[in-house]
Design a protein around this motif. Sequence first.
Motif, PDB file in Angstrom:
ATOM      1  N   PRO A 254      86.216  -8.614  20.553  1.00 40.22           N
ATOM      2  CA  PRO A 254      86.319 -10.040  20.898  1.00 40.22           C
ATOM      3  C   PRO A 254      86.446 -10.292  22.394  1.00 40.22           C
ATOM      4  O   PRO A 254      86.294 -11.425  22.852  1.00 40.22           O
ATOM      5  N   SER A 255      86.700  -9.247  23.169  1.00 36.33           N
ATOM      6  CA  SER A 255      86.855  -9.411  24.621  1.00 36.33           C
ATOM      7  C   SER A 255      85.537  -9.305  25.370  1.00 36.33           C
ATOM      8  O   SER A 255      85.497  -9.557  26.577  1.00 36.33           O
ATOM      9  N   LEU A 256      84.455  -8.949  24.654  1.00 39.36           N
ATOM     10  CA  LEU A 256      83.201  -8.652  25.329  1.00 39.36           C
ATOM     11  C   LEU A 256      82.081  -9.596  24.936  1.00 39.36           C
ATOM     12  O   LEU A 256      81.942  -9.979  23.769  1.00 39.36           O
ATOM     13  N   GLN A 302      80.157  -6.156  29.230  1.00 40.00           N
ATOM     14  CA  GLN A 302      80.377  -7.396  29.995  1.00 40.00           C
ATOM     15  C   GLN A 302      81.520  -8.166  29.362  1.00 40.00           C
ATOM     16  O   GLN A 302      81.482  -8.506  28.172  1.00 40.00           O
ATOM     17  N   LEU A 303      82.545  -8.436  30.165  1.00 36.83           N
ATOM     18  CA  LEU A 303      83.725  -9.141  29.671  1.00 36.83           C
ATOM     19  C   LEU A 303      83.453 -10.627  29.482  1.00 36.83           C
ATOM     20  O   LEU A 303      82.663 -11.226  30.218  1.00 36.83           O
ATOM     21  N   ARG A 304      84.104 -11.219  28.500  1.00 36.36           N
ATOM     22  CA  ARG A 304      84.087 -12.679  28.371  1.00 36.36           C
ATOM     23  C   ARG A 304      84.925 -13.283  29.492  1.00 36.36           C
ATOM     24  O   ARG A 304      85.931 -12.699  29.910  1.00 36.36           O
ATOM     25  N   GLU A 310      92.587 -13.466  31.595  1.00 34.67           N
ATOM     26  CA  GLU A 310      93.827 -12.919  31.043  1.00 34.67           C
ATOM     27  C   GLU A 310      94.149 -11.541  31.612  1.00 34.67           C
ATOM     28  O   GLU A 310      95.134 -10.904  31.203  1.00 34.67           O
ATOM     29  N   GLY A 311      93.319 -11.044  32.534  1.00 33.58           N
ATOM     30  CA  GLY A 311      93.587  -9.766  33.166  1.00 33.58           C
ATOM     31  C   GLY A 311      93.026  -8.558  32.443  1.00 33.58           C
ATOM     32  O   GLY A 311      93.345  -7.414  32.787  1.00 33.58           O
ATOM     33  N   VAL A 312      92.165  -8.805  31.453  1.00 38.15           N
ATOM     34  CA  VAL A 312      91.544  -7.695  30.727  1.00 38.15           C
ATOM     35  C   VAL A 312      90.486  -7.047  31.622  1.00 38.15           C
ATOM     36  O   VAL A 312      89.765  -7.731  32.352  1.00 38.15           O
ATOM     37  N   THR A 313      90.393  -5.738  31.591  1.00 33.88           N
ATOM     38  CA  THR A 313      89.388  -5.009  32.357  1.00 33.88           C
ATOM     39  C   THR A 313      88.494  -4.209  31.425  1.00 33.88           C
ATOM     40  O   THR A 313      88.840  -3.974  30.259  1.00 33.88           O
TER      41      THR A 313
END
Length: 329
Positions: A254-256, A302-304, A310-313
Amino acid sequence: MDPTTDNAGYAGDAATARSSLESLRTEIAKAVVGQDPAVTGLVVALLCRGHVLLEGVPGVAKTLLVRALASALELDTKRIQFTPDLMPSDVTGSLVFDSRTAEFSFQPGPVFTNLLLADEINRTPPKTQSSLLEAMEERQVTVDGTPRPLPEPFLVAATQNPVEYEGTYPLPEAQLDRFLLKLTIPLPSREDEINVLTRHAGGFNPRDLRAAGIRPVAGPADLEAARTAVAKTAVSPEITGYVVDICRATRESPSLNLGVSPRGATALLATARAWAWLTGRDYVIPDDVKALALPTLRHRIQLRPEAEMEGVTADSVINAILAHVPVPR
């Protein structure tokens, strides 16, 4: 020829090649301090016939690292400083009219080398960036309709600055996917930085690698023997399934916005095989896959936007996937 003798000779060549490539770290450390993971990544890329994207702030020895590797492998190297006004022909070469013969002759560009350092590749427009695509993928360049093969081995080491975005052209996903590995070059630890300053105070000149004591410890023949050995490294169906499950999990995260393509899965399998061979095994285990997952996959996802906020890498997403995908026994 007796096949037993032939196999013994092959094993000896492979063992010699592994020993020679392992000594690269010691040799390069004469000029570059504390970058063993990057050295290993460059060797893995050479074994897989891949290319490397080096990311780090200015002044962490990215250029010196590539030059030292070329010296230790006795390979030709050239550097291109990518700028907004750089033209594709400045990379590939062009036809030049010779007034003596009244004919056009091909003048090779800097891409005709073994190790090409593409410095700050994101500072040049997409048209010039794309001039490297054919060279990276097909190992040739086409000028005036004539394909011209590049030397072997051939590796592109492209650098980009992760903190400066003004006047840059971010690499599109299609081009990023052509890089086998993305290696991050960190700032040195306090002890390593003291070592760097001590060397410079003692007269170390980064422009004179011969004076630094770097000598060739391996060569193209060692690379070829190593590549042959890597191609024989066994991969079980369980390991193949493990690689596929990791890559498919990125497509469901869900983060990508973008997960790893089948090309990325192929790359992860290839780098895991190279790493397994370098560590002395003729078969791949799950730890080999885990060891190369970050550098092989981080630039293929590729990040959303909301995840970035939110600082996700990319690395944290891959690490979470590695923690949840079942490991084969």
